[in-house]
Design a protein around this motif. Structure first.
Motif, PDB file in Angstrom:
ATOM      1  N   TRP A 105       0.838  -1.182  -0.119  1.00 24.16           N
ATOM      2  CA  TRP A 105      -0.048   0.143  -0.130  1.00 24.16           C
ATOM      3  C   TRP A 105       0.703   1.253   0.079  1.00 24.16           C
ATOM      4  O   TRP A 105       1.835   1.157   0.655  1.00 24.16           O
ATOM      5  N   PHE A 106       0.569   2.176  -0.666  1.00 27.16           N
ATOM      6  CA  PHE A 106       1.158   3.586  -0.602  1.00 27.16           C
ATOM      7  C   PHE A 106      -0.024   4.631  -0.709  1.00 27.16           C
ATOM      8  O   PHE A 106      -0.988   4.275  -0.998  1.00 27.16           O
ATOM      9  N   PRO A 130       4.415  10.252  -3.724  1.00 25.26           N
ATOM     10  CA  PRO A 130       3.930   8.991  -3.161  1.00 25.26           C
ATOM     11  C   PRO A 130       4.503   8.739  -1.981  1.00 25.26           C
ATOM     12  O   PRO A 130       5.746   8.940  -1.869  1.00 25.26           O
ATOM     13  N   GLU A 131       3.835   8.235  -1.072  1.00 21.40           N
ATOM     14  CA  GLU A 131       4.661   7.511   0.303  1.00 21.40           C
ATOM     15  C   GLU A 131       4.243   6.194   0.648  1.00 21.40           C
ATOM     16  O   GLU A 131       3.059   5.929   0.459  1.00 21.40           O
ATOM     17  N   GLY A 132       5.392   5.470   0.534  1.00 26.38           N
ATOM     18  CA  GLY A 132       5.010   3.947   0.913  1.00 26.38           C
ATOM     19  C   GLY A 132       4.645   3.891   2.434  1.00 26.38           C
ATOM     20  O   GLY A 132       5.251   4.287   3.313  1.00 26.38           O
ATOM     21  N   VAL A 133       3.604   3.182   2.391  1.00 27.85           N
ATOM     22  CA  VAL A 133       2.813   2.751   3.788  1.00 27.85           C
ATOM     23  C   VAL A 133       3.469   1.449   4.157  1.00 27.85           C
ATOM     24  O   VAL A 133       3.814   1.219   5.321  1.00 27.85           O
ATOM     25  N   ALA A 134       3.227   0.148   3.542  1.00 26.89           N
ATOM     26  CA  ALA A 134       3.606  -1.113   3.933  1.00 26.89           C
ATOM     27  C   ALA A 134       3.746  -1.883   2.862  1.00 26.89           C
ATOM     28  O   ALA A 134       2.907  -1.788   1.619  1.00 26.89           O
ATOM     29  N   CYS A 166      11.339  -5.859  -2.662  1.00 28.70           N
ATOM     30  CA  CYS A 166       9.757  -5.644  -2.132  1.00 28.70           C
ATOM     31  C   CYS A 166      10.429  -4.624  -1.077  1.00 28.70           C
ATOM     32  O   CYS A 166      10.179  -5.089   0.314  1.00 28.70           O
ATOM     33  N   SER A 167      10.239  -3.567  -1.407  1.00 31.14           N
ATOM     34  CA  SER A 167      10.671  -2.415  -0.379  1.00 31.14           C
ATOM     35  C   SER A 167       9.682  -1.400  -0.159  1.00 31.14           C
ATOM     36  O   SER A 167       9.299  -0.816  -1.281  1.00 31.14           O
ATOM     37  N   VAL A 168       9.494  -1.005   1.045  1.00 28.71           N
ATOM     38  CA  VAL A 168       8.492   0.069   1.043  1.00 28.71           C
ATOM     39  C   VAL A 168       8.863   1.557   0.480  1.00 28.71           C
ATOM     40  O   VAL A 168       8.047   2.239   0.176  1.00 28.71           O
ATOM     41  N   ASP A 169      10.173   1.514   0.361  1.00 32.43           N
ATOM     42  CA  ASP A 169      10.724   2.666   0.021  1.00 32.43           C
ATOM     43  C   ASP A 169      10.406   2.988  -1.590  1.00 32.43           C
ATOM     44  O   ASP A 169      10.554   4.170  -2.036  1.00 32.43           O
ATOM     45  N   THR A 170      10.125   2.004  -2.348  1.00 32.95           N
ATOM     46  CA  THR A 170       9.966   2.065  -3.775  1.00 32.95           C
ATOM     47  C   THR A 170       8.484   2.040  -4.250  1.00 32.95           C
ATOM     48  O   THR A 170       8.130   2.320  -5.454  1.00 32.95           O
ATOM     49  N   LEU A 171       7.723   1.897  -3.338  1.00 36.18           N
ATOM     50  CA  LEU A 171       6.117   1.990  -3.577  1.00 36.18           C
ATOM     51  C   LEU A 171       5.970   3.203  -4.210  1.00 36.18           C
ATOM     52  O   LEU A 171       6.424   4.316  -4.000  1.00 36.18           O
ATOM     53  N   PRO A 208       6.169   3.737 -10.960  1.00 34.73           N
ATOM     54  CA  PRO A 208       5.374   3.008 -12.004  1.00 34.73           C
ATOM     55  C   PRO A 208       6.445   1.913 -12.512  1.00 34.73           C
ATOM     56  O   PRO A 208       6.024   1.029 -13.156  1.00 34.73           O
ATOM     57  N   ASN A 209       7.724   1.917 -12.586  1.00 31.79           N
ATOM     58  CA  ASN A 209       8.516   0.971 -13.168  1.00 31.79           C
ATOM     59  C   ASN A 209       8.671  -0.288 -12.065  1.00 31.79           C
ATOM     60  O   ASN A 209       9.024  -1.286 -12.618  1.00 31.79           O
ATOM     61  N   PHE A 210       8.165  -0.109 -10.811  1.00 32.47           N
ATOM     62  CA  PHE A 210       8.336  -1.287  -9.999  1.00 32.47           C
ATOM     63  C   PHE A 210       7.153  -1.818  -9.701  1.00 32.47           C
ATOM     64  O   PHE A 210       6.940  -3.153  -9.250  1.00 32.47           O
ATOM     65  N   TRP A 211       5.972  -0.981  -9.739  1.00 34.63           N
ATOM     66  CA  TRP A 211       4.438  -1.426  -9.134  1.00 34.63           C
ATOM     67  C   TRP A 211       3.557  -0.982 -10.037  1.00 34.63           C
ATOM     68  O   TRP A 211       3.743   0.113 -10.899  1.00 34.63           O
ATOM     69  N   SER A 212       2.362  -1.676 -10.135  1.00 29.56           N
ATOM     70  CA  SER A 212       1.193  -1.187 -10.683  1.00 29.56           C
ATOM     71  C   SER A 212       0.118  -1.219  -9.709  1.00 29.56           C
ATOM     72  O   SER A 212       0.350  -1.694  -8.552  1.00 29.56           O
ATOM     73  N   TRP A 213      -0.742  -0.390  -9.956  1.00 29.12           N
ATOM     74  CA  TRP A 213      -1.709  -0.009  -8.639  1.00 29.12           C
ATOM     75  C   TRP A 213      -3.133   0.329  -9.345  1.00 29.12           C
ATOM     76  O   TRP A 213      -3.236   0.217 -10.355  1.00 29.12           O
TER      77      TRP A 213
END
Length: 126
Positions: free
Chosen positions: A33-34, A42-46, A103-108, A111-116
């Motif tokens: 979650w971010f 954007p701020e990484g939550v968990a 799998c790092s909260v800091d990368t949330l 777009p290169n790392f995650w889809s949402w």
């Protein structure tokens, strides 16, 4: 690409609680979650490693938020307690992209790392 959809946002008073949910077309090895407030980054939550107890939280969490999964139902949750006005933001469920091996909260939120998904709004007021 994994499809996710968030729900459970709303308006609460300071000190209140909400439980967000995320339904996913499939669970990849890392989910998270971010959040993003207007005019902020954007701020990484968990994050959680799927099927394990391994989690990582953003520094601001102060043990107020809990990420969890129900693999049988293909659901992920974010339980939020003692909400403060600074928690007001759009909250997004994120799935790790296949090309991202971490799998790092800091990368949330990257777009290169995650889809949402489309996000769910959380508003905390006095």
């Amino acid at each position: 690409q994994v499809e996710v959809s968030e729900a459970g946002g709303g308006s609460v008073r300071t000190g209140g609680a909400l439980k967000l949910s995320c339904v996913a077309s499939e669970f990849v090895s890392c989910m998270g979650w971010f959040r993003q407030a207007p005019e902020k980054e954007p701020e990484g939550v968990a994050v959680i490693v799927t099927g394990t107890e391994h989690t990582e939280y953003g520094d601001f969490m102060s043990n107020r938020f809990t990420i969890s999964q129900d693999l049988a139902k293909k659901l992920m949750y974010l339980e939020m307690n003692n909400l403060q006005s600074d928690d007001t933001a759009m909250y997004y469920c994120a799935a790790q992209r296949p090309s991202y091996g971490g799998c790092s909260v800091d990368t949330l939120g990257r777009p290169n790392f995650w889809s949402w998904g489309q996000g769910t709004q959380v508003t905390v007021s006095l």
